[in-house]
Write a protein that holds these residues in place. Structure first.
Motif, PDB file in Angstrom:
ATOM      1  N   ARG A  13       0.825  -1.220   0.000  1.00  0.00           N
ATOM      2  CA  ARG A  13       0.000   0.000   0.000  1.00  0.00           C
ATOM      3  C   ARG A  13       0.850   1.257   0.000  1.00  0.00           C
ATOM      4  N   ARG A  14       1.999   1.195   0.700  1.00  0.00           N
ATOM      5  CA  ARG A  14       2.882   2.361   0.798  1.00  0.00           C
ATOM      6  C   ARG A  14       3.904   2.403  -0.348  1.00  0.00           C
ATOM      7  N   LYS A  15       3.889   1.355  -1.181  1.00  0.00           N
ATOM      8  CA  LYS A  15       4.811   1.246  -2.318  1.00  0.00           C
ATOM      9  C   LYS A  15       6.260   1.398  -1.870  1.00  0.00           C
ATOM     10  N   ILE A  16       6.633   0.582  -0.895  1.00  0.00           N
ATOM     11  CA  ILE A  16       7.989   0.601  -0.360  1.00  0.00           C
ATOM     12  C   ILE A  16       8.552  -0.817  -0.421  1.00  0.00           C
ATOM     13  N   GLY A  17       9.808  -0.916  -0.819  1.00  0.00           N
ATOM     14  CA  GLY A  17      10.462  -2.212  -0.929  1.00  0.00           C
ATOM     15  C   GLY A  17      11.199  -2.602   0.339  1.00  0.00           C
ATOM     16  N   VAL A  18      11.663  -3.836   0.357  1.00  0.00           N
ATOM     17  CA  VAL A  18      12.370  -4.379   1.514  1.00  0.00           C
ATOM     18  C   VAL A  18      13.628  -3.562   1.822  1.00  0.00           C
ATOM     19  N   LEU A  21      12.796  -0.032   3.239  1.00  0.00           N
ATOM     20  CA  LEU A  21      12.254  -0.112   4.594  1.00  0.00           C
ATOM     21  C   LEU A  21      13.350  -0.487   5.580  1.00  0.00           C
ATOM     22  N   ALA A  22      14.189  -1.439   5.209  1.00  0.00           N
ATOM     23  CA  ALA A  22      15.287  -1.849   6.084  1.00  0.00           C
ATOM     24  C   ALA A  22      16.191  -0.665   6.414  1.00  0.00           C
ATOM     25  N   LEU A  55       6.131   3.523   8.235  1.00  0.00           N
ATOM     26  CA  LEU A  55       4.989   3.210   7.368  1.00  0.00           C
ATOM     27  C   LEU A  55       3.746   4.037   7.694  1.00  0.00           C
ATOM     28  N   ASP A  56       3.843   4.906   8.710  1.00  0.00           N
ATOM     29  CA  ASP A  56       2.721   5.744   9.136  1.00  0.00           C
ATOM     30  C   ASP A  56       1.475   4.895   9.375  1.00  0.00           C
TER      31      ASP A  56
END
Length: 73
Positions: A13-18, A21-22, A55-56
């Motif tokens: 949903r946030r269009k963020i990859g591993v 985010l790491a 990720l809010d």
């Protein structure tokens, strides 16, 4: 009792990859993958806090309790 981890859904949903985010939360991509794929046996509150900030979202968006027999796998 089972706790389902919905991190993959929130990340999509946030269009963020591993990797991104790491980097944002300060853990290895391998550990993010373990969480994302539901293979984690535990999670530190500091990691959960960092995930929610990055990720809010709320902890309940990431973790979901499901009754026995309804859990996947």
């Amino acid at each position: 009792m089972a706790v389902r981890i919905n991190l993959d859904v929130i990340m999509a949903r946030r269009k963020i990859g591993v990797s991104e985010l790491a980097e944002r939360i300060g853990i290895t991509p391998a550990n993010v993958s373990i969480l994302k794929n539901g293979r984690a046996k535990a999670i530190r509150f500091t990691t959960l806090d960092a995930l929610c900030r990055a990720l809010d979202c709320q902890p309940g968006d990431i973790l979901e309790w499901v009754p026995d027999g309804e859990a996947e796998g």
